[in-house]
Design a protein around this motif. Structure first.
Motif, PDB file in Angstrom:
ATOM      1  N   THR A  86       0.904  -1.177   0.037  1.00  0.00           N
ATOM      2  CA  THR A  86      -0.161  -0.004  -0.145  1.00  0.00           C
ATOM      3  C   THR A  86       0.997   1.187   0.040  1.00  0.00           C
ATOM      4  O   THR A  86       0.681   2.128  -0.609  1.00  0.00           O
ATOM      5  N   ALA A  87       1.893   1.393   0.725  1.00  0.00           N
ATOM      6  CA  ALA A  87       2.804   2.446   0.818  1.00  0.00           C
ATOM      7  C   ALA A  87       3.582   2.539  -0.454  1.00  0.00           C
ATOM      8  O   ALA A  87       3.523   3.725  -0.882  1.00  0.00           O
ATOM      9  N   LEU A  88       4.035   1.612  -1.042  1.00  0.00           N
ATOM     10  CA  LEU A  88       4.778   1.292  -2.432  1.00  0.00           C
ATOM     11  C   LEU A  88       3.751   2.033  -3.613  1.00  0.00           C
ATOM     12  O   LEU A  88       4.268   2.804  -4.330  1.00  0.00           O
ATOM     13  N   ASP A  89       2.578   1.548  -3.307  1.00  0.00           N
ATOM     14  CA  ASP A  89       1.521   2.217  -4.302  1.00  0.00           C
ATOM     15  C   ASP A  89       1.193   3.612  -4.225  1.00  0.00           C
ATOM     16  O   ASP A  89       1.046   4.322  -5.204  1.00  0.00           O
ATOM     17  N   GLU A  90       0.974   4.099  -3.005  1.00  0.00           N
ATOM     18  CA  GLU A  90       0.631   5.444  -2.768  1.00  0.00           C
ATOM     19  C   GLU A  90       2.114   6.164  -3.282  1.00  0.00           C
ATOM     20  O   GLU A  90       1.874   7.386  -3.679  1.00  0.00           O
ATOM     21  N   TYR A  91       3.215   5.811  -2.813  1.00  0.00           N
ATOM     22  CA  TYR A  91       4.413   6.632  -3.210  1.00  0.00           C
ATOM     23  C   TYR A  91       4.383   6.706  -4.833  1.00  0.00           C
ATOM     24  O   TYR A  91       4.845   7.777  -5.223  1.00  0.00           O
ATOM     25  N   SER A  92       4.212   5.543  -5.387  1.00  0.00           N
ATOM     26  CA  SER A  92       4.238   5.647  -6.958  1.00  0.00           C
ATOM     27  C   SER A  92       3.223   6.618  -7.524  1.00  0.00           C
ATOM     28  O   SER A  92       3.400   7.444  -8.315  1.00  0.00           O
ATOM     29  N   LYS A  93       1.982   6.721  -6.875  1.00  0.00           N
ATOM     30  CA  LYS A  93       0.856   7.750  -7.368  1.00  0.00           C
ATOM     31  C   LYS A  93       1.574   8.861  -6.981  1.00  0.00           C
ATOM     32  O   LYS A  93       1.320  10.029  -7.897  1.00  0.00           O
ATOM     33  N   LEU A  94       1.922   9.296  -5.952  1.00  0.00           N
ATOM     34  CA  LEU A  94       2.143  10.533  -5.583  1.00  0.00           C
ATOM     35  C   LEU A  94       3.497  11.341  -6.515  1.00  0.00           C
ATOM     36  O   LEU A  94       3.760  12.259  -6.900  1.00  0.00           O
ATOM     37  N   THR A  95       4.274  10.146  -6.886  1.00  0.00           N
ATOM     38  CA  THR A  95       5.335  10.481  -7.643  1.00  0.00           C
ATOM     39  C   THR A  95       5.151  10.804  -9.113  1.00  0.00           C
ATOM     40  O   THR A  95       5.372  11.680  -9.623  1.00  0.00           O
ATOM     41  N   ALA A  96       4.022  10.244  -9.596  1.00  0.00           N
ATOM     42  CA  ALA A  96       3.897  10.195 -11.213  1.00  0.00           C
ATOM     43  C   ALA A  96       2.875  11.776 -11.084  1.00  0.00           C
ATOM     44  O   ALA A  96       3.300  12.265 -11.936  1.00  0.00           O
ATOM     45  N   GLU A  97       2.197  12.008  -9.998  1.00  0.00           N
ATOM     46  CA  GLU A  97       1.488  13.212 -10.293  1.00  0.00           C
ATOM     47  C   GLU A  97       2.624  14.420 -10.306  1.00  0.00           C
ATOM     48  O   GLU A  97       2.244  15.428 -10.747  1.00  0.00           O
ATOM     49  N   GLY A  98       3.679  14.281  -9.502  1.00  0.00           N
ATOM     50  CA  GLY A  98       4.589  15.500  -9.214  1.00  0.00           C
ATOM     51  C   GLY A  98       5.683  15.433 -10.360  1.00  0.00           C
ATOM     52  O   GLY A  98       5.963  16.483 -10.626  1.00  0.00           O
TER      53      GLY A  98
END
Length: 756
Positions: A86-98
């Protein structure tokens, strides 16, 4: 204080290896924030401890970092797989948006451009491989490298996998972390530390201890390699770089000019970059340019170019930015138009392929909302100073961004073209806004609008005077005048639109998509397009009349779609069935509405039953394609269009016109701007009474156009066929750039009370 210089000439290396975050892109902050927010649910103190660990261990994979978080910071005895994922997925999502917002670091483009072409160049990153490839493509940098590699494979293994041979040495690694240096040492690569945005807090001591070469950014590397004095001699370790320019950020859209995409009249030159250069110079801005030709601008330090396909379809369409309902309320008014633009895009159309009438589905609405939310967030986070487009914003994304900027009082400007008359005239103007073409920015930035009582001058510009003398007073139509001038000057008429490619035959479709094993989906898509084209052609031929009626009639020339002339400039009437029905319901008794298809329309782009739907009104007829537009204009009592050239052509021959869309000549005497039932009723009452405009009215309005528009060209696809000596390329670029920047400055003064 220690200063750093190159030990080896920079161009003598055979291999160049680059880390990505903090070396090529100013993305360290994006990653740091994403690490922090991904674990913030576990508490602020542990999130900060995780960030400290991340900064001290740059270059280590995200998987190892999150393992460390759960096992060493949270003290779990066993890695909790579900929470970890879950933490990895959230990190990936936030990174892609930034990542789409992060900037290419100073000097990167210039440095990459300067490297020997025969040398090998690789990116080896701790970031996810797909993510790194995606963002470098978006920033127009991917083409510089022979390979782009990343997580989940560790950097040590990635460099090992490069299988460097003796001939690949000497090589150099550019990094911003301790681990980058350790990897470089392992494979006997020279190492250069770039400090500008490094997260490595103890980098100064580490550089001193290991006697490393260190520079602030690639400008410093370039200066050292050229043996030129750098600012303060070299980049001293204690200096704090101004990584993000203090210039205000601006969004630029379009300017699709490259060696592959250019107007042929320029003889190989490209005018888009010249306009961009003038704009950033006059507005003292840093441009974030979204363009299909991003790679053309990669060497520009004043422009951060982004591949619009990646931004529009790999990012905006799937955006999950959290925007509140209250905030979204002010953007709902333009949601239907965004949906319409998405639906007409080929990528989106394939998504809703199995609906032959291309009905807007819930998936399209979802994409539209995602896109709006994406641009709301982008504009806010980038603190955008102003918006520039090279044309009418008419893709879902540049339109959505434009509307977001307008809703937030951010200055906007774009040029739009008058009808091009090959060999005679090519004119642009800058409207006050997308839906207000009555007010136009003059050269000094003043908004002007047509006034019958105003005196605009005693002479017409040469091109408008030629049109007045030969078309208004003479026997030429606009089209025949163009042909005459081109013939006289030995020129060739341009292709104003690309003629529709014939839909693929079944045999060709099978050969390309099945035998060559390309795509079953493309096979069925092309098969349906061919079937739709054949069906629509048969339907049109069956329903059209072959003779012009004797009764009074209004001629409506269908717009080619998809096109900006109908959406967004047609507004509500972008659905041309609505426009036809509206005119039909208000026609005087005994009048007809004659509709003719555009000669370059791809019939597979029309919905099934489109022509039979047109014929549902008893006073509407389709007319045979054998008749030219000139013939129908001459015989008609009036012309009706959204924004088409037919209205302007007919008006010059003293024929009245109804304009339902947004275009500059809608305010001319003899042209009726239709926005309501009252407007069209008034127009027909005037026509029935025989009220016509005169030659003096035409001359007066042309004199206004001489001030409101200007001789110029900014189009990568349409060739105005005007000699370079008639349209000086350098002056053209300067004039367009100056007028756009002046319009922006005037708006900024009014909205913010400051000069850019």
């Amino acid at each position: 204080m220690t200063k750093y210089k190159l030990n080896t000439p920079i161009k003598s290396f055979n291999t160049y290896v680059f880390d990505c975050d903090g070396v090529l892109l100013d993305s360290n902050r994006v990653k740091t924030d994403a690490f922090y927010n991904a674990v913030l649910p576990y508490g602020e103190s542990v999130a900060q401890a995780f960030v400290d660990y991340h900064k001290a261990n740059g270059g280590v994979s995200r998987q190892k970092k999150f393992e460390y978080f759960f096992l060493n910071i949270l003290k779990h005895a066993v890695l909790p797989q579900e929470k970890y994922q879950t933490a990895l997925d959230e990190y990936s999502k936030l990174t892609a948006e930034g990542l789409i917002r992060c900037e290419v670091l100073p000097g990167v483009r210039k440095f990459l451009t300067s490297l020997p072409s025969q040398a090998k160049k690789f990116v080896v990153s701790g970031g996810a491989q797909d993510e790194v490839r995606w963002v470098l493509e978006a920033k127009g940098l991917a083409t510089f490298f022979d390979g782009i590699y990343g997580n989940p494979i560790d950097k040590l293994a990635l460099v090992k996998n490069l299988e460097l041979k003796d001939s690949d040495y000497p090589g150099v690694f550019f990094g911003d972390a301790r681990y980058d240096h350790e990897v470089a040492t392992k494979f006997d690569l020279d190492f250069i530390f770039l400090s500008a945005v490094s997260d490595f807090g103890e980098w100064k001591e580490y550089v001193e201890k290991n006697n490393l070469q260190a520079f602030n950014d690639f400008f410093s590397v370039i200066a050292a390699s050229q043996a030129l004095p750098m600012e303060n001699d070299t980049a001293e370790v204690e200096s704090t770089p101004g990584v993000v320019s203090k210039k205000r950020k601006a969004y630029f859209f379009g300017f699709p000019f490259s060696k592959e995409r250019k107007s042929t009249f320029t003889g190989g030159h490209t005018i888009g970059p010249g306009v961009v250069n003038k704009l950033v110079e006059e507005t003292n801005s840093t441009a974030i340019l979204f363009t299909s030709s991003a790679s053309h601008y990669v060497s520009w330090d004043s422009v951060n170019s982004v591949n619009q396909r990646v931004a529009f379809w790999d990012t905006a369409a799937d955006s999950i930015v959290g925007v509140s309902d209250t905030e979204m309320q002010k953007y709902y008014s333009f949601l239907p138009t965004v949906q319409e633009m998405i639906e007409r895009n080929q990528l989106a159309r394939k998504k809703i392929f199995f609906d032959p009438k291309y009905q807007i589905s819930s998936s399209v609405r979802k994409i539209a909302i995602n896109k709006i939310a994406f641009w709301v967030e982008q504009v806010k986070n980038d603190n955008v100073a102003f918006y520039i487009n090279s044309n009418v914003p008419h893709l879902a994304d540049d339109y959505a961004c434009y509307c977001v900027c307008r809703a937030n009082n951010i200055p906007t400007a774009f040029p739009y073209r008058m009808p091009i008359v090959p060999g005679v005239s090519a004119r642009l103007y800058i409207p006050e806004s997308l839906y207000n073409h009555d007010d136009v920015y003059a050269r000094n930035g003043q908004l002007i609008s047509y006034n019958r009582q105003e005196r605009y001058g005693d002479e017409l510009p040469a091109d408008l005077n030629l049109i007045y003398q030969e078309v208004v007073l003479g026997d030429f139509t606009l089209g025949t005048l163009s042909k005459e001038v081109l013939s006289r000057n030995g020129g060739q008429p341009p292709k104003q639109y690309t003629p529709p490619e014939k839909s693929k035959t079944l045999f060709r479709n099978v050969k390309e998509n099945i035998i060559n094993k390309r795509s079953w989906f493309d096979f069925f898509y092309a098969k349906q397009a061919y079937s739709t084209m054949i069906c629509n052609k048969k339907e049109y031929d069956k329903l059209c009349i072959s003779e012009i009626p004797k009764s009074p009639f209004v001629y409506y020339a269908l717009h080619m779609q998809p096109e900006a002339s109908s959406s967004p400039l047609g507004s509500f009437f972008a659905d041309q069935l609505r426009a036809i029905r509206f005119i039909s319901d208000n026609l005087p008794k005994g009048w007809k509405l004659l509709v003719k298809e555009h000669p370059h329309q791809k019939l597979e782009e029309r919905p099934v039953n489109f022509y039979s739907d047109i014929m549902k009104s008893t006073n509407v007829n389709l007319i045979s394609m054998k008749y030219s537009s000139d013939q129908l204009q001459e015989k008609s009592n009036a012309i009706a269009t959204l924004t088409g050239t037919a209205a302007f052509e007919a008006w010059l021959k003293k024929k009245p016109a109804l304009v339902l869309g947004n275009i500059i000549y809608q305010s001319a005497p003899g042209i009726y701007k239709i926005r309501s039932k009252g407007d069209i009723e008034y127009a027909f009452s005037q026509l029935k009474s025989g009220v016509l405009h005169k030659e003096s009215d035409i001359w007066h309005y042309l004199s206004f156009l001489g001030l409101a528009s200007f001789f110029g060209h900014l189009d990568a696809y349409i060739d105005p066929s005007i000699p370079v000596y008639d349209l000086d390329l350098d002056e053209n670029e300067k004039e367009i750039g100056h007028r756009l920047s002046t319009a922006i400055n005037v708006q900024a003064n009014k909205l913010e009370g400051v000069d850019l």
